[in-house]
Design an enzyme around this catalytic site. Structure first.
Site, mmCIF file in Angstrom:
data_model
loop_
_atom_site.group_PDB
_atom_site.id
_atom_site.type_symbol
_atom_site.label_atom_id
_atom_site.label_comp_id
_atom_site.label_asym_id
_atom_site.label_seq_id
_atom_site.Cartn_x
_atom_site.Cartn_y
_atom_site.Cartn_z
ATOM 1 N N GLY A 33 0.831 -1.204 0.000
ATOM 2 C CA GLY A 33 0.000 0.000 0.000
ATOM 3 C C GLY A 33 0.858 1.243 0.000
ATOM 4 O O GLY A 33 2.039 1.183 -0.342
ATOM 5 N N ASN A 34 0.272 2.382 0.329
ATOM 6 C CA ASN A 34 1.047 3.622 0.432
ATOM 7 C C ASN A 34 0.406 4.525 1.482
ATOM 8 O O ASN A 34 -0.628 4.192 2.052
ATOM 9 C CB ASN A 34 1.153 4.305 -0.943
ATOM 10 C CG ASN A 34 -0.189 4.714 -1.486
ATOM 11 O OD1 ASN A 34 -0.850 5.596 -0.952
ATOM 12 N ND2 ASN A 34 -0.631 4.046 -2.554
ATOM 13 N N HIS A 35 1.052 5.670 1.754
ATOM 14 C CA HIS A 35 0.639 6.517 2.873
ATOM 15 C C HIS A 35 -0.453 7.527 2.545
ATOM 16 O O HIS A 35 -0.711 8.421 3.341
ATOM 17 C CB HIS A 35 1.853 7.261 3.436
ATOM 18 C CG HIS A 35 2.819 6.366 4.142
ATOM 19 N ND1 HIS A 35 2.466 5.656 5.265
ATOM 20 C CD2 HIS A 35 4.112 6.063 3.894
ATOM 21 C CE1 HIS A 35 3.503 4.949 5.674
ATOM 22 N NE2 HIS A 35 4.518 5.166 4.852
ATOM 23 N N SER A 36 -1.106 7.408 1.394
ATOM 24 C CA SER A 36 -2.179 8.359 1.088
ATOM 25 C C SER A 36 -3.284 8.260 2.146
ATOM 26 O O SER A 36 -3.711 7.166 2.513
ATOM 27 C CB SER A 36 -2.775 8.042 -0.293
ATOM 28 O OG SER A 36 -3.972 8.768 -0.478
ATOM 29 N N ALA A 101 -4.076 7.652 -4.968
ATOM 30 C CA ALA A 101 -2.686 7.206 -5.096
ATOM 31 C C ALA A 101 -2.721 5.713 -5.408
ATOM 32 O O ALA A 101 -2.630 4.865 -4.522
ATOM 33 C CB ALA A 101 -1.919 7.478 -3.802
#
Ligand code: CTP
Ligand code: CA
Length: 223
Positions: A33-36, A101
């Site tokens: 995943g990512n930090h969005s 994102a």
């Protein structure tokens, strides 16, 4: 009557917006995943609704609240689910805004049992996800298209190339040069690029105010 239409300029418009991160499964308990946070997209969805639009919000995993009677929210996890949700609605959309994102790659072979710890290294093969924005940009009949770009170097040059490749009507460039911008903070610094490469620059401000600037630019172009 004139007053109402100027306060609710998007009254008859359907707006679709993607927001948040995507989670790409590795096994039943793990993901890439990512930090969005989803905050920027949520702020735009609320601003569109406040101007009278009927909003379809397609949100990746996020705890951000977006309660409004004009917002119809669909929660998704992966890029593929986000792609499917967008394409089920895009034909009836006037304005589409892609603030999510989206993970560029996903594990090629997610497994259905938890991966056990064994050797000292583990390799996970990744394959490219579909580009949701570009897939809509390539349609013959398409909504007014707003993309986002996050660049860390040669910001404008890369942004111009992205706008052309994805055929956006407006591209919102998130400036990473500013410490009050990007993931996990409540402020953002943007520039907006139109089809003729005109650039409008904005100061660092709260994401709720940035959302107003973005919606103002959209209204200027479509009304
Ligand atoms: N986007 C999308 N689907 C993807 C990847 C990106 O819809 N699979 C959208 C984003 O929501 C954003 C725009 O495309 O509106 C640009 O995303 P960005 O990550 O900046 O660009 P990429 O084309 O993925 O290129 P790169 O990450 O290599 O800079
Ligand atoms: Ca990307």
């Amino acid at each position: 009557e004139k007053e109402i239409s100027s306060k609710l300029p998007l009254k008859d418009k359907v707006c679709l917006i993607t927001a948040g991160p995507t989670y790409e499964p590795i096994d039943p308990v793990r993901f890439i995943g990512n930090h969005s946070s989803g905050k920027m997209g949520a702020a735009i969805a609320l601003e569109l609704a406040n101007r009278g639009a009927s909003v379809k919000l397609i949100m990746g995993p996020s705890h951000v609240k977006t309660d409004h009677e004009l917002i119809d929210r669909v929660d998704v996890k992966s890029a593929q689910q986000m792609y499917d949700a967008v394409h089920s609605m895009v034909a009836t959309t006037d304005v589409a805004i892609f603030s999510a994102a989206v993970a560029d790659y996903r594990p090629a072979n997610p497994v259905d049992q938890k991966i056990k710890k064994k050797s000292n290294t583990l390799t996970i093969e990744l394959v490219k996800n579909p580009d949701i924005l570009a897939s809509v940009g390539a349609m013959t009949q398409k909504p007014f298209l707003v993309g986002f770009a996050l660049e860390t170097e040669n910001e404008l040059e890369h942004a111009f190339a992205k706008a052309e490749k994805k055929q956006t009507d407006l591209l919102v460039l998130n400036s990473m040069r500013d410490k009050g911008a990007g993931f996990g903070v409540d402020t953002n610094k943007i520039a907006i690029i139109d089809k003729n490469k005109n650039v409008s620059r904005f100061e660092t401000k709260p994401k709720t105010e940035v959302a107003k600037d973005i919606v103002d630019e959209i209204i200027k172009k479509i009304l």
